[in-house]
Scaffold this motif. Structure first.
Motif, PDB file in Angstrom:
ATOM      1  N   GLN A   1       0.517   1.570  -6.163  1.00  0.00           N
ATOM      2  CA  GLN A   1      -0.826   1.175  -5.069  1.00  0.00           C
ATOM      3  C   GLN A   1      -1.133   2.734  -4.699  1.00  0.00           C
ATOM      4  O   GLN A   1      -2.087   2.663  -4.019  1.00  0.00           O
TER       5      GLN A   1
ATOM      6  N   HIS B   1       8.792  -1.635  -8.453  1.00  0.00           N
ATOM      7  CA  HIS B   1       7.760  -2.260  -7.371  1.00  0.00           C
ATOM      8  C   HIS B   1       6.573  -2.790  -8.371  1.00  0.00           C
ATOM      9  O   HIS B   1       5.481  -2.461  -7.990  1.00  0.00           O
TER      10      HIS B   1
ATOM     11  N   ASN C   1      12.136  -4.609  -5.861  1.00  0.00           N
ATOM     12  CA  ASN C   1      11.108  -4.798  -4.414  1.00  0.00           C
ATOM     13  C   ASN C   1      10.686  -6.299  -4.514  1.00  0.00           C
ATOM     14  O   ASN C   1      10.192  -6.463  -5.265  1.00  0.00           O
ATOM     15  N   GLU C   2      11.158  -6.859  -3.518  1.00  0.00           N
ATOM     16  CA  GLU C   2      10.684  -8.331  -3.185  1.00  0.00           C
ATOM     17  C   GLU C   2      10.818  -9.346  -4.899  1.00  0.00           C
ATOM     18  O   GLU C   2       9.676  -9.506  -5.322  1.00  0.00           O
TER      19      GLU C   2
ATOM     20  N   TYR D   1       6.832  -9.832   7.253  1.00  0.00           N
ATOM     21  CA  TYR D   1       5.492  -9.676   7.675  1.00  0.00           C
ATOM     22  C   TYR D   1       5.361 -11.000   8.618  1.00  0.00           C
ATOM     23  O   TYR D   1       4.547 -10.743   9.631  1.00  0.00           O
TER      24      TYR D   1
ATOM     25  N   GLU E   1       9.776  -2.870   4.871  1.00  0.00           N
ATOM     26  CA  GLU E   1       8.602  -2.852   5.210  1.00  0.00           C
ATOM     27  C   GLU E   1       8.200  -3.823   6.203  1.00  0.00           C
ATOM     28  O   GLU E   1       8.815  -4.810   6.464  1.00  0.00           O
TER      29      GLU E   1
ATOM     30  N   TRP F   1       4.883  -0.221   6.711  1.00  0.00           N
ATOM     31  CA  TRP F   1       4.057  -0.460   5.548  1.00  0.00           C
ATOM     32  C   TRP F   1       2.737  -0.471   6.154  1.00  0.00           C
ATOM     33  O   TRP F   1       2.208  -1.481   6.792  1.00  0.00           O
TER      34      TRP F   1
ATOM     35  N   GLU G   1      -4.266  -2.747  -2.509  1.00  0.00           N
ATOM     36  CA  GLU G   1      -3.258  -4.080  -2.049  1.00  0.00           C
ATOM     37  C   GLU G   1      -3.471  -5.085  -2.954  1.00  0.00           C
ATOM     38  O   GLU G   1      -3.897  -6.142  -2.921  1.00  0.00           O
ATOM     39  N   TRP G   2      -3.012  -4.725  -4.310  1.00  0.00           N
ATOM     40  CA  TRP G   2      -2.810  -5.761  -5.443  1.00  0.00           C
ATOM     41  C   TRP G   2      -3.938  -6.434  -5.614  1.00  0.00           C
ATOM     42  O   TRP G   2      -5.094  -6.118  -5.605  1.00  0.00           O
TER      43      TRP G   2
ATOM     44  N   PHE H   1      -3.425  -1.217   5.011  1.00  0.00           N
ATOM     45  CA  PHE H   1      -2.262  -1.320   5.803  1.00  0.00           C
ATOM     46  C   PHE H   1      -1.679  -0.132   6.485  1.00  0.00           C
ATOM     47  O   PHE H   1      -0.670  -0.019   7.216  1.00  0.00           O
TER      48      PHE H   1
HETATM   49  C1  FCB Z   1       4.701  -6.570   0.040  1.00  0.00           C
HETATM   50  C2  FCB Z   1       4.569  -5.625  -0.978  1.00  0.00           C
HETATM   51  C3  FCB Z   1       3.779  -4.175  -0.508  1.00  0.00           C
HETATM   52  C4  FCB Z   1       2.588  -4.788   0.064  1.00  0.00           C
HETATM   53  C5  FCB Z   1       2.824  -5.446   1.215  1.00  0.00           C
HETATM   54  C6  FCB Z   1       1.642  -5.725   1.902  1.00  0.00           C
HETATM   55  O1  FCB Z   1       4.815  -7.933  -0.363  1.00  0.00           O
HETATM   56  O2  FCB Z   1       5.775  -5.232  -1.291  1.00  0.00           O
HETATM   57  O3  FCB Z   1       3.612  -3.629  -1.928  1.00  0.00           O
HETATM   58  O4  FCB Z   1       1.700  -5.216  -1.022  1.00  0.00           O
HETATM   59  O5  FCB Z   1       3.303  -6.751   0.814  1.00  0.00           O
END
Ligand code: FCB
Length: 478
Positions: A31, A132, A176-177, A307, A380, A427, A434-435, A443
């Motif tokens: 990112q 990530h 990550n996630e 989030y 995050e 974050w 942002e992907w 963000f």
């Molecule tokens: C999370 C991701 C991060 C970013 C935030 C907004 O899911 O880990 O890279 O995209 O959301």
């Protein structure tokens, strides 16, 4: 001091955090780094994905991103100016192993060594995430996360990174996630590699968890002193009504989003009801004897990304419709595609994500109550809003500031209730790629002008710096 100032002071409560509370901000390699084609870096699944028409808003890519690869010194100085005690970043696997296995690219490791040294010189603790989401494309070509072999390659990669940086990085984290990597990557296709194959997504989820466990073991065997984190993205989940179908919808979404990962990593089992939900999609023959023990190898800190809250509703006959779901459903909710997400009536960020701090408290208390004891950090938390640079060159992001303040207040409350929360990472440090949303969603605490790469502190960054300095939150008395 005038009377008015005295009164103002008296009306402000200060919520102090425990000494040593970690004040951080986070980014990830793909990112922010850019520099995707230099110094021997290989191709990642995201490099390939962004080139597929229609996959990323506005056709954006991260070839340059925010050029952190070249600007890391200035960026570290900025972190120091904010007073951050920690920086969470990730290492790009294809920068270090361009083909995902075998040969190591020394130039890639050197970049992270320079970054880490710069952080340490500024008194900032590096928190290194190994994965990530930027899988080397060569590994995807060999089958990607649905293949067990990818987890083994990941453990080797973890050893390489630990060998190079373990002498100066104390905090490592694995994946990550894993929910996003598995279900957005392989079921809905919203993320790289963009597959829409629910059965493959389930295999991917298991192998991402296996990768986590194998990496914990590999690092632990090398050095008992490294603190190892496992990272999950947790959501509070509510049924839209207390009807049976809505309650079942909430059970399913909570199961796949939260319990699937927490139970595996912390209890060494998948929740039986979730396995049952998934049984129509695939036979779990990829789960081998010993895997759950590996996945639940004890680690040191649970890294929670938070989030929002989901409010969900089901439809009658849900199980039947899930079983009949086409393999190319485009939904990440494997086995529960009939569940709908509704607005629970709260304000939203520019992602459309509902703002709900009570969900954060709910999650922290629940994980403390229902799982074996382990320290937590919020790895995050943050929000995208449509920031504007004003005529005087400032960014008055009152909405983001309020978002972070409210969540930190909840963190404080959680600590007061006995939650072992050791730190908070916003974050993100800076606006970035942002992907699938490209550069359209900001963000950052720090605004980035993508044309010039200028960094501008938003009001939220200035406020965060002051919060860090005081190790506490100033709140108007209620
Ligand atoms: C999370 C991701 C991060 C970013 C935030 C907004 O899911 O880990 O890279 O995209 O959301």
């Amino acid at each position: 001091m005038t009377t008015q100032e005295t009164q103002t002071q008296a009306d402000i409560t200060e919520l102090k955090f425990p000494p040593g509370f970690v004040w951080g901000a986070a980014t990830s390699a793909y990112q922010v780094e850019g520099a995707t084609a230099i110094d021997g870096r290989g191709i990642s699944i995201w490099d390939a994905f962004v080139r597929r028409p229609g996959r990323v808003v506005a056709g954006d890519n991260a070839d340059v991103a925010i050029d952190h690869y070249h600007r890391y010194r200035d960026d570290v100085r900025l972190m120091a100016d904010l007073g951050l005690s920690a920086y969470r970043f990730s290492v790009s696997w294809p920068r270090i192993q361009p083909a995902g296995a075998g040969a190591v690219n020394q130039a890639g490791l050197d970049f992270y060594r320079r970054l880490v040294d710069e952080l340490l010189e500024h008194g900032i603790e590096p928190w290194l995430t190994l994965y990530h989401w930027d899988l080397p494309q060569a590994l995807e070509d060999a089958g990607g996360w649905p293949e067990r072999d990818t987890a083994k390659r990941f453990a080797e990669f973890a050893e390489i990174v630990h060998e190079a940086l373990g002498d100066r990085v104390r905090n490592f984290s694995t994946v990550n996630e894993p929910w996003c990597a598995a279900f957005l990557g392989y079921a809905s296709g919203e993320h790289a590699p963009g597959r829409r194959d629910p059965a493959a997504a389930l295999r991917a989820a298991h192998h991402l968890l296996l990768a986590h466990g194998l990496a914990v073991q590999a690092i632990r065997a090398r050095d008992a002193g490294t603190r190892i984190g496992g990272c999950v993205n947790l959501y509070a989940v509510s049924p839209a009504t207390d009807s049976d179908v809505d309650l079942d919808a909430a059970r399913r979404i909570d199961g796949l989003q939260n319990r699937f990962f927490l139970d595996a990593m912390l209890k060494g089992e998948y929740p039986a009801d979730v396995l049952e939900d998934l049984s129509a999609v695939s036979k779990p023959d990829h789960i081998r004897p010993g895997d759950m023990e590996t996945i639940s190898t004890p680690f040191d800190v649970l890294m929670i990304n938070y989030y929002s809250r989901f409010t969900v509703t089901g439809v009658s006959g849900g199980a039947a419709s899930a079983a009949a779901a086409p393999t190319d459903s485009g939904s990440p909710w494997v086995g529960s595609e009939h569940v709908s997400f509704v607005n629970g009536g709260r304000p939203v960020t520019s992602m459309g994500w509902e703002i709900d701090t009570s969900g954060l408290l709910e999650i922290l208390l629940r994980v403390k109550r229902e799982y074996p004891a382990i320290p937590f950090v919020i790895s995050e938390n943050g929000a995208a809003f449509d920031d504007v640079v004003t005529g005087d060159g400032a960014v008055h992001d009152a909405d983001r500031l309020a978002f972070i303040a409210a969540h930190l207040r909840t963190c404080h409350e959680a600590i007061a209730e006995g939650v072992p929360l050791e730190g908070y990472f916003a974050w993100s440090l800076m606006d970035n790629f942002e992907w699938a949303w490209g550069y359209g969603k900001r963000f950052g605490l720090v605004y980035v002008d993508y044309a010039t790469q200028e960094r501008i502190l938003k009001d939220s960054a200035r406020w965060y710096a002051e919060t860090i300095r005081r190790n506490g939150l100033s709140l108007p008395a209620e």
